[in-house]
Write an enzyme that holds these catalytic residues in place. Structure first.
Site, PDB file in Angstrom:
ATOM      1  N   ARG A 122       0.856  -1.202   0.000  1.00  0.00           N
ATOM      2  CA  ARG A 122       0.000   0.000   0.000  1.00  0.00           C
ATOM      3  C   ARG A 122       0.879   1.235   0.000  1.00  0.00           C
ATOM      4  NH1 ARG A 122      -5.191  -1.458   3.700  1.00  0.00           N
ATOM      5  NH2 ARG A 122      -6.542  -0.740   2.040  1.00  0.00           N
ATOM      6  N   GLN A 127      -1.426   2.856  -5.446  1.00  0.00           N
ATOM      7  CA  GLN A 127      -2.779   3.199  -4.975  1.00  0.00           C
ATOM      8  C   GLN A 127      -3.867   2.853  -5.986  1.00  0.00           C
ATOM      9  OE1 GLN A 127      -2.813   7.251  -3.649  1.00  0.00           O
ATOM     10  NE2 GLN A 127      -2.597   6.663  -1.506  1.00  0.00           N
ATOM     11  N   ASP A 130      -5.101  -0.676  -5.598  1.00  0.00           N
ATOM     12  CA  ASP A 130      -5.436  -1.084  -4.233  1.00  0.00           C
ATOM     13  C   ASP A 130      -6.884  -1.595  -4.151  1.00  0.00           C
ATOM     14  OD1 ASP A 130      -5.846  -1.383  -1.563  1.00  0.00           O
ATOM     15  OD2 ASP A 130      -5.164   0.614  -0.981  1.00  0.00           O
ATOM     16  N   TYR A 229      -1.473   1.625   9.319  1.00  0.00           N
ATOM     17  CA  TYR A 229      -2.273   0.595   9.990  1.00  0.00           C
ATOM     18  C   TYR A 229      -2.161   0.707  11.505  1.00  0.00           C
ATOM     19  CZ  TYR A 229      -2.771  -1.908   5.575  1.00  0.00           C
ATOM     20  OH  TYR A 229      -3.090  -2.264   4.299  1.00  0.00           O
TER      21      TYR A 229
HETATM   22  P1  NAD Z   1      -7.790  -2.015   8.410  1.00  0.00           P
HETATM   23  O1  NAD Z   1      -8.887  -2.629   7.603  1.00  0.00           O
HETATM   24  O2  NAD Z   1      -6.589  -2.840   8.727  1.00  0.00           O
HETATM   25  O3  NAD Z   1      -8.417  -1.510   9.823  1.00  0.00           O
HETATM   26  C1  NAD Z   1      -9.564  -0.704   9.881  1.00  0.00           C
HETATM   27  C2  NAD Z   1      -9.421   0.292  11.012  1.00  0.00           C
HETATM   28  O4  NAD Z   1      -9.486  -0.385  12.278  1.00  0.00           O
HETATM   29  C3  NAD Z   1      -8.089   1.062  11.007  1.00  0.00           C
HETATM   30  O5  NAD Z   1      -8.350   2.442  10.905  1.00  0.00           O
HETATM   31  C4  NAD Z   1      -7.472   0.694  12.358  1.00  0.00           C
HETATM   32  O6  NAD Z   1      -6.736   1.775  12.935  1.00  0.00           O
HETATM   33  C5  NAD Z   1      -8.695   0.338  13.190  1.00  0.00           C
HETATM   34  N1  NAD Z   1      -8.404  -0.463  14.394  1.00  0.00           N
HETATM   35  C6  NAD Z   1      -7.557  -1.517  14.545  1.00  0.00           C
HETATM   36  N2  NAD Z   1      -7.572  -1.975  15.813  1.00  0.00           N
HETATM   37  C7  NAD Z   1      -8.467  -1.201  16.498  1.00  0.00           C
HETATM   38  C8  NAD Z   1      -8.927  -1.182  17.838  1.00  0.00           C
HETATM   39  N3  NAD Z   1      -8.453  -2.039  18.753  1.00  0.00           N
HETATM   40  N4  NAD Z   1      -9.853  -0.253  18.191  1.00  0.00           N
HETATM   41  C9  NAD Z   1     -10.331   0.635  17.274  1.00  0.00           C
HETATM   42  N5  NAD Z   1      -9.923   0.661  15.978  1.00  0.00           N
HETATM   43  C10 NAD Z   1      -9.002  -0.247  15.589  1.00  0.00           C
HETATM   44  O7  NAD Z   1      -7.258  -0.682   7.759  1.00  0.00           O
HETATM   45  P2  NAD Z   1      -7.597   0.012   6.378  1.00  0.00           P
HETATM   46  O8  NAD Z   1      -8.938   0.625   6.460  1.00  0.00           O
HETATM   47  O9  NAD Z   1      -7.334  -0.927   5.258  1.00  0.00           O
HETATM   48  O10 NAD Z   1      -6.472   1.137   6.346  1.00  0.00           O
HETATM   49  C11 NAD Z   1      -6.158   1.920   7.476  1.00  0.00           C
HETATM   50  C12 NAD Z   1      -5.318   3.116   7.056  1.00  0.00           C
HETATM   51  O11 NAD Z   1      -4.234   2.697   6.201  1.00  0.00           O
HETATM   52  C13 NAD Z   1      -6.062   4.129   6.218  1.00  0.00           C
HETATM   53  O12 NAD Z   1      -6.883   4.956   6.941  1.00  0.00           O
HETATM   54  C14 NAD Z   1      -4.884   4.840   5.558  1.00  0.00           C
HETATM   55  O13 NAD Z   1      -4.327   5.775   6.419  1.00  0.00           O
HETATM   56  C15 NAD Z   1      -3.914   3.728   5.328  1.00  0.00           C
HETATM   57  N6  NAD Z   1      -3.986   3.294   3.916  1.00  0.00           N
HETATM   58  C16 NAD Z   1      -2.999   3.686   3.081  1.00  0.00           C
HETATM   59  C17 NAD Z   1      -3.056   3.328   1.726  1.00  0.00           C
HETATM   60  C18 NAD Z   1      -2.006   3.742   0.749  1.00  0.00           C
HETATM   61  O14 NAD Z   1      -1.138   4.490   1.089  1.00  0.00           O
HETATM   62  N7  NAD Z   1      -2.063   3.240  -0.475  1.00  0.00           N
HETATM   63  C19 NAD Z   1      -4.107   2.540   1.265  1.00  0.00           C
HETATM   64  C20 NAD Z   1      -5.092   2.170   2.148  1.00  0.00           C
HETATM   65  C21 NAD Z   1      -5.017   2.528   3.466  1.00  0.00           C
END
Ligand code: NAD
Length: 385
Positions: A122, A127, A130, A229
């Site tokens: 990621r 992107q 993704d 993450y």
């Molecule tokens: P994910 O599906 O792994 O997790 C979903 C959410 O759950 C995350 O925001 C995480 O912080 C939260 N979480 C985990 N444990 C928790 C807990 N105990 N209590 C409450 N919340 C908890 O994550 P995702 O949605 O795939 O991605 C998260 C972040 O990654 C995005 O917001 C972004 O910043 C980043 N991201 C970057 C790229 C990129 O650069 N290409 C792409 C996708 C996501």
């Protein structure tokens, strides 16, 4: 070169890997496309649309499997399909190599090159490929729509001649890609939204969508893992989140929970008491169900009624929005194909960070270090490769 598009065989799957609108750049490179009859039917792409776009449509699945050099899929091929693949072919899809590495043994043994969409790093450059984010966006939206459909209340505040109706209160747990889309959708429907995430960085995004961010003091530990993450938390830190969730659940009509930590089972954040504390006829949608669920009562794939609260634990919400889920996925696939195809010829540069990260196996050997380690560990513990 032949590119094959199959009708997905997984139960309940309605998406398709490529739509007719995706063909121009492929055909311009001299690539032939063979589509299994009915592949796009549920995603708004009947056989005629594929023919008009320049593909051949056939009911002969076996001939596509035996002849395709490139096979973009949504889900991993079954072992029966794998056994028919052309040796040296390239298969791309959500292959789940970290969940079930041995489910791909047959294809690896046939020297099929496997690329997994979940493993694409990621990073900014990737992107546009993704697919995890694309599908999380669709799931976050659909989770709120499903909740609104099941809730015996309205979402928006209404001021009518018969009096005022209070808006629904929605609580979103985990403000990543799916969670932020759930917040935006619930706000558009007029709900009052609160959200919680362990990553403090999520606060600003939550507030920019017009929702209230709930902060928890984690006792000074860092909740930020790499790449945006979350990190895996201690039980003590998780307990602080659980307490906040129980308190917030008591005034929520809907909970949409999405919390995940990559490569780990979903954290159990919602206790039975929190579900019992919800208002009568509330709805809880556990989007973390494929990773075991965030609620301790969740049974993945099973809908339950817990003391009047509807608990949904869907395993494949994007399949309930097949047109747009397929459109987004097809664009991710096309962008990935652009990395490995130049003027109709394959250019597999496994030194490329994106390709090396996404490659499960090549030439009969595992490539991605996490997959390789998993396969090796299982071999050492006595399981056969
Ligand atoms: P994910 O599906 O792994 O997790 C979903 C959410 O759950 C995350 O925001 C995480 O912080 C939260 N979480 C985990 N444990 C928790 C807990 N105990 N209590 C409450 N919340 C908890 O994550 P995702 O949605 O795939 O991605 C998260 C972040 O990654 C995005 O917001 C972004 O910043 C980043 N991201 C970057 C790229 C990129 O650069 N290409 C792409 C996708 C996501």
């Amino acid at each position: 070169m032949l590119l094959g598009i199959l009708k997905e065989s997984a139960l309940g799957e309605t998406r398709v890997a490529l739509l007719p609108e995706s063909f121009n750049s492929l055909l311009a490179q001299g690539i032939h496309i063979s589509v299994e009859s009915g592949a796009g039917a549920a995603a708004g792409a009947p056989d005629e649309a594929y023919v008009q776009a320049g593909a051949t449509v056939t009911a002969n699945r076996a001939s596509i499997l035996a002849n395709a050099d490139l096979l973009p899929l949504v889900n991993a091929p079954s072992s029966g399909d794998q056994a028919q693949l052309k040796p040296g072919a390239i298969v791309i899809g959500f292959l789940k190599p970290l969940d079930a590495p041995h489910a791909l043994d047959e294809a690896i043994a046939r020297s099929v090159t496997l690329f997994s969409m979940e493993l694409i790093p990621r990073i900014s450059r990737a992107q546009s490929m993704d697919a995890l984010s694309s599908m999380a966006t669709v799931a976050g939206y659909k989770a709120v729509i499903a909740a609104a459909d099941r809730l015996p209340r309205l979402f928006p505040m209404l001021m009518t001649a018969a009096g005022t109706i209070a808006p629904a209160r929605v609580f979103v747990i985990g403000a990543g890609v799916a969670g932020l889309q759930a917040i935006a959708t619930a706000r558009r429907l007029g709900a009052v939204v609160e959200a919680y995430d362990v990553r403090a960085a999520a606060g600003e995004q939550v507030r920019s969508l017009g929702a209230k961010f709930l902060d928890v003091d984690l006792g000074g530990i860092s909740a930020e893992g790499g790449g945006g993450y979350a990190a895996e938390l201690t039980e003590e830190a998780l307990d602080r989140g659980r307490d906040l969730i129980t308190r917030t659940a008591a005034h929520s009509d809907v909970i949409v929970t999405t919390a995940q930590v990559p490569g780990r089972p979903a954290p159990k954040l919602i206790r039975r008491q929190a579900v019992e504390a919800m208002r009568p006829a509330s709805v809880l949608v556990d989007l973390a169900a494929p990773a075991g669920g965030n609620c301790e009562l969740t049974r993945p794939g099973v809908e339950q009624n817990v003391d009047g609260v509807t608990l949904l634990a869907p395993l494949n919400l994007p399949a309930e929005v097949p047109v747009h889920a397929s459109q987004l996925y097809a664009r991710n696939i096309l962008n990935f194909l652009a990395l490995i195809l130049k003027k109709g010829e394959l250019t597999l540069d496994l030194a490329d960070e994106v390709l090396a990260g996404a490659c499960v196996a090549h030439d009969g050997k595992p490539v991605n270090p996490r997959v390789a380690k998993l396969l090796l560990t299982e071999m050492e513990t006595g399981q056969l490769l």
